[in-house]
Design an enzyme around this catalytic site. Structure first.
Site, short mmCIF file in Angstrom:
data_model
loop_
_atom_site.label_atom_id
_atom_site.label_comp_id
_atom_site.label_asym_id
_atom_site.label_seq_id
_atom_site.Cartn_x
_atom_site.Cartn_y
_atom_site.Cartn_z
N PRO A 173 -0.48 1.81 -28.82
CA PRO A 173 -1.06 1.76 -30.46
C PRO A 173 -0.87 3.38 -30.81
CG PRO A 173 -2.87 1.43 -28.66
CD PRO A 173 -1.46 1.28 -28.12
N CYS A 174 -1.22 3.70 -31.84
CA CYS A 174 -1.02 5.16 -32.44
C CYS A 174 -1.90 6.20 -31.78
CB CYS A 174 -1.19 5.26 -33.87
SG CYS A 174 -2.70 5.13 -34.48
N LEU A 175 -1.66 7.33 -31.72
CA LEU A 175 -2.45 8.21 -30.76
C LEU A 175 -3.93 8.52 -31.39
CD1 LEU A 175 0.15 11.06 -30.25
CD2 LEU A 175 -0.59 9.14 -28.53
#
Length: 281
Positions: A173-175
Site C-alpha cells: 500500500p501507499c507509503l
C-alpha cells in the site's frame, strides 16, 4: 468456483467495451489490467498515479508488468500531498487520496472516450475500514473484483492460474499508510520511509513495513522471520543507514507485521462503520 468468478470478471469487461484501469502495479489492479486487456485489447488503458507516496521502484515495476501484459499504460501526476486534509493524516486520509486520484482519472477517461474507470478493490477490502472506497464510488468508479466476490486469496490464485509471475507479490500500500493517524505527512517523511523499506528489500526481506512515528522507525516483519532477521542482519549498519535517511531511533516490532495494524487504534465505532457507498451491486 475460481474459474466461474474469472469468467464473471471477463463478462464485466466484455459488457464495458472500453475501460480505464486505476493501476497501481499491485497484485489486485494488475489482475484487473490483465483480464481487461485479454478481453478488450487496446480498448483497455492502465493509468498509474505518480506521487511522493509511491516508491520510484514500484512505479518501474508497474511499467514492467504493464509491458509484459501488453496493455497500453500511462502515468499521471497526482498532488494529494498538497491537500491539508490529506497531509494532516486524519483517520479518513485515504478518502482524500482517492478523491484526488479519481478527480484526475475521471476527466482523463472522458477526454479519451473511456466510459468506465475501474479499480482493484477486492471483496476482502469491503470488510476493512477503507474510506478511499467511498471516494472512488462517489465518482462513479467500478470495482469488478468486488462485484464478482473475488477475495485477496483468489486474486493470487487466479493470477497464478493465468501465469502472472508476480502472483505472490507482497501487498504494498501507499507509503502514507506507514504513519499513525494524526501525524503530519510530508514529502521528506515519505522519502525516508521509502528509502528504509528499499534498503530492507535489497537485503532480501520482501514482506515488511517501516512504520514512522516521529523520529522513530519501527520495522515490522512476519513473526516467523524476526529471529532470523536479528541473527543474520548487521544491525549497526542498518541503524546507520536508517539514521542517514533521517530517522534518529530504529526499533523492531516484536509482534511482527499484521495487515490492518494501523487501524487497531481506531474506536470500534469508526472501525465498524460501513458506508452505503461501499455496497457493490
Amino acid at each position: 468456483m475460481m474459474l466461474q468468478k474469472l469468467q464473471a470478471l471477463k463478462n464485466i469487461f466484455a459488457e464495458m467495451e472500453m475501460a480505464l484501469i486505476a493501476y497501481s502495479g499491485g497484485i489486485d489492479s494488475t489482475l484487473v489490467a490483465k483480464v481487461a486487456y485479454d478481453i478488450l485489447g487496446d480498448r483497455a488503458l492502465a493509468v498509474t498515479a505518480e506521487s511522493p507516496s509511491l516508491l520510484p521502484e514500484d512505479l518501474e515495476d508497474a511499467k514492467v508488468q504493464a509491458a509484459e501484459i501488453g496493455i497500453p499504460h500511462q502515468v499521471v501526476q497526482t498532488h494529494e500531498i498538497e491537500n491539508p486534509n490529506y497531509a494532516s493524516n486524519p483517520v479518513n486520509r485515504c478518502y482524500f487520496c482517492k478523491s484526488e486520484l479519481h478527480d484526475t482519472l475521471k476527466p482523463l477517461a472522458l477526454s479519451l472516450g473511456y466510459p468506465y474507470v475501474v479499480d482493484g478493490v477486492n471483496a476482502d477490502d469491503l470488510k476493512d475500514y477503507r474510506p478511499g472506497i467511498q471516494a472512488a464510488k462517489e465518482r462513479g468508479a467500478r470495482s469488478p473484483l468486488a462485484e464478482v466476490g473475488i477475495t485477496k486469496a483468489e486474486v493470487r490464485e487466479i493470477s497464478k492460474h493465468l501465469g502472472l509471475p508476480w502472483w505472490d507479490k507482497p501487498a504494498q500500500p501507499c507509503l502514507s499508510s506507514r504513519f499513525p493517524y494524526g501525524e503530519e505527512i510530508t514529502v521528506a517523511k515519505l522519502q525516508r520511509v521509502g528509502r528504509s523499506e528499499l534498503y530492507l528489500r535489497k537485503l532480501g526481506w520482501r514482506n515488511l513495513r517501516v512504520r514512522s512515528e516521529g523520529d522513530t522507525a519501527r520495522i515490522e516483519l512476519p513473526p516467523e522471520q524476526i529471529k532470523e532477521f536479528v541473527l543474520t542482519t548487521e544491525l549497526p549498519a542498518l541503524v546507520s543507514a536508517f539514521q542517514s535517511f533521517g530517522f534518529v531511533y530504529v526499533t523492531l516490532d516484536l509482534e511482527g507485521y499484521r495487515s490492518g495494524k494501523l487501524n487497531q487504534v481506531l474506536t470500534p465505532q469508526v472501525r465498524n462503520s460501513t458506508y452505503s457507498a461501499l455496497d457493490i451491486s
